[in-house]
Scaffold this motif. Structure first.
Motif, PDB file in Angstrom:
ATOM      1  N   LYS A 187      -5.607   0.958   1.089  1.00 26.61           N
ATOM      2  CA  LYS A 187      -5.042   0.972  -0.266  1.00 26.61           C
ATOM      3  C   LYS A 187      -3.791   0.102  -0.341  1.00 26.61           C
ATOM      4  CE  LYS A 187      -6.815   5.480  -1.697  1.00 26.61           C
ATOM      5  NZ  LYS A 187      -7.996   4.885  -2.221  1.00 26.61           N
ATOM      6  N   ILE A 188      -3.005   0.105   0.709  1.00 20.34           N
ATOM      7  CA  ILE A 188      -1.806  -0.742   0.756  1.00 20.34           C
ATOM      8  C   ILE A 188      -2.215  -2.204   0.859  1.00 20.34           C
ATOM      9  CG2 ILE A 188       0.178  -1.366   2.189  1.00 20.34           C
ATOM     10  CD1 ILE A 188       0.413   1.699   2.814  1.00 20.34           C
ATOM     11  N   ARG A 189      -3.107  -2.522   1.801  1.00 18.13           N
ATOM     12  CA  ARG A 189      -3.551  -3.903   2.026  1.00 18.13           C
ATOM     13  C   ARG A 189      -4.205  -4.508   0.776  1.00 18.13           C
ATOM     14  NH1 ARG A 189      -8.452  -3.877   5.333  1.00 18.13           N
ATOM     15  NH2 ARG A 189      -9.361  -3.751   3.273  1.00 18.13           N
ATOM     16  N   ASP A 190      -5.024  -3.730   0.090  1.00 16.91           N
ATOM     17  CA  ASP A 190      -5.760  -4.234  -1.066  1.00 16.91           C
ATOM     18  C   ASP A 190      -4.948  -4.210  -2.354  1.00 16.91           C
ATOM     19  OD1 ASP A 190      -7.857  -4.593   0.671  1.00 16.91           O
ATOM     20  OD2 ASP A 190      -9.028  -2.895  -0.070  1.00 16.91           O
ATOM     21  N   GLY A 191      -3.727  -3.701  -2.286  1.00 19.00           N
ATOM     22  CA  GLY A 191      -2.867  -3.691  -3.458  1.00 19.00           C
ATOM     23  C   GLY A 191      -3.167  -2.578  -4.442  1.00 19.00           C
ATOM     24  N   ILE A 192      -3.962  -1.601  -4.026  1.00 11.94           N
ATOM     25  CA  ILE A 192      -4.253  -0.461  -4.895  1.00 11.94           C
ATOM     26  C   ILE A 192      -2.992   0.372  -5.078  1.00 11.94           C
ATOM     27  CG2 ILE A 192      -5.594   1.673  -5.084  1.00 11.94           C
ATOM     28  CD1 ILE A 192      -7.833   0.117  -3.562  1.00 11.94           C
ATOM     29  N   TRP A 193      -2.225   0.500  -4.003  1.00 11.37           N
ATOM     30  CA  TRP A 193      -0.912   1.142  -4.076  1.00 11.37           C
ATOM     31  C   TRP A 193       0.129   0.041  -4.012  1.00 11.37           C
ATOM     32  CZ3 TRP A 193      -1.509   5.615   0.002  1.00 11.37           C
ATOM     33  CH2 TRP A 193      -2.369   6.589  -0.527  1.00 11.37           C
ATOM     34  N   LYS A 232      -1.662  -0.655 -14.926  1.00 10.94           N
ATOM     35  CA  LYS A 232      -2.370  -1.820 -14.418  1.00 10.94           C
ATOM     36  C   LYS A 232      -1.746  -2.169 -13.082  1.00 10.94           C
ATOM     37  CE  LYS A 232      -4.944  -2.248 -18.006  1.00 10.94           C
ATOM     38  NZ  LYS A 232      -6.273  -1.763 -17.969  1.00 10.94           N
ATOM     39  N   LEU A 233      -2.355  -1.697 -12.009  1.00  9.08           N
ATOM     40  CA  LEU A 233      -1.813  -1.945 -10.689  1.00  9.08           C
ATOM     41  C   LEU A 233      -2.216  -3.332 -10.226  1.00  9.08           C
ATOM     42  CD1 LEU A 233      -2.515   1.510  -9.055  1.00  9.08           C
ATOM     43  CD2 LEU A 233      -0.411   0.687 -10.096  1.00  9.08           C
ATOM     44  N   HIS A 234      -1.422  -3.898  -9.339  1.00  6.24           N
ATOM     45  CA  HIS A 234      -1.669  -5.234  -8.815  1.00  6.24           C
ATOM     46  C   HIS A 234      -2.689  -5.147  -7.698  1.00  6.24           C
ATOM     47  CE1 HIS A 234       1.679  -6.618 -11.153  1.00  6.24           C
ATOM     48  NE2 HIS A 234       2.427  -5.653 -10.631  1.00  6.24           N
ATOM     49  N   ARG A 235      -3.966  -5.358  -8.049  1.00  6.68           N
ATOM     50  CA  ARG A 235      -5.022  -5.312  -7.054  1.00  6.68           C
ATOM     51  C   ARG A 235      -5.415  -6.709  -6.659  1.00  6.68           C
ATOM     52  NH1 ARG A 235      -9.777  -1.230  -7.887  1.00  6.68           N
ATOM     53  NH2 ARG A 235     -10.021  -1.892  -5.758  1.00  6.68           N
ATOM     54  N   LYS A 236      -5.698  -6.854  -5.390  1.00  5.95           N
ATOM     55  CA  LYS A 236      -6.202  -8.109  -4.873  1.00  5.95           C
ATOM     56  C   LYS A 236      -7.678  -7.908  -4.549  1.00  5.95           C
ATOM     57  CE  LYS A 236      -2.253  -8.302  -2.222  1.00  5.95           C
ATOM     58  NZ  LYS A 236      -1.634  -8.506  -0.956  1.00  5.95           N
TER      59      LYS A 236
END
Length: 92
Positions: A24-30, A62-66
């Motif tokens: 979740k941290i790596r993918d930008g979910i959090w 709107k979270l910053h997801r990659k």
């Protein structure tokens, strides 16, 4: 309860695996500084109130997801050779 927890401690409390947390941290979910932060010693800490806010408002924020694109392009790349022309000539 502490405001900031290490990943192993947060995993034990939340039920998420450590791998799920890191993903979740790596993918930008959090997002950094909202749900997690890096301590001065380099360790990643989970901001528990930030996590609670994410749980309660994840559909609204709107979270910053990659996110990786799952679409496949039908356009040939420049210089691409078709399968017919790239096959070797038959042996005679």
């Amino acid at each position: 309860m502490l405001r900031y927890l290490t990943i192993p401690k947060f995993a034990a409390e939340s039920g998420y695996t450590e791998d799920a947390i890191r993903t979740k941290i790596r993918d930008g979910i959090w997002s950094q500084d909202q749900v997690w932060l890096k301590a001065p010693d380099g360790r990643i800490l989970i901001n528990v109130p930030g996590y609670e806010q994410w749980v309660e408002t994840a559909g609204v924020l709107k979270l910053h997801r990659k996110a990786a694109s799952k679409s496949v392009s039908c356009i040939k790349a420049p210089g691409a050779v078709s399968a017919l022309r790239s096959s070797p000539q038959p042996l005679i």
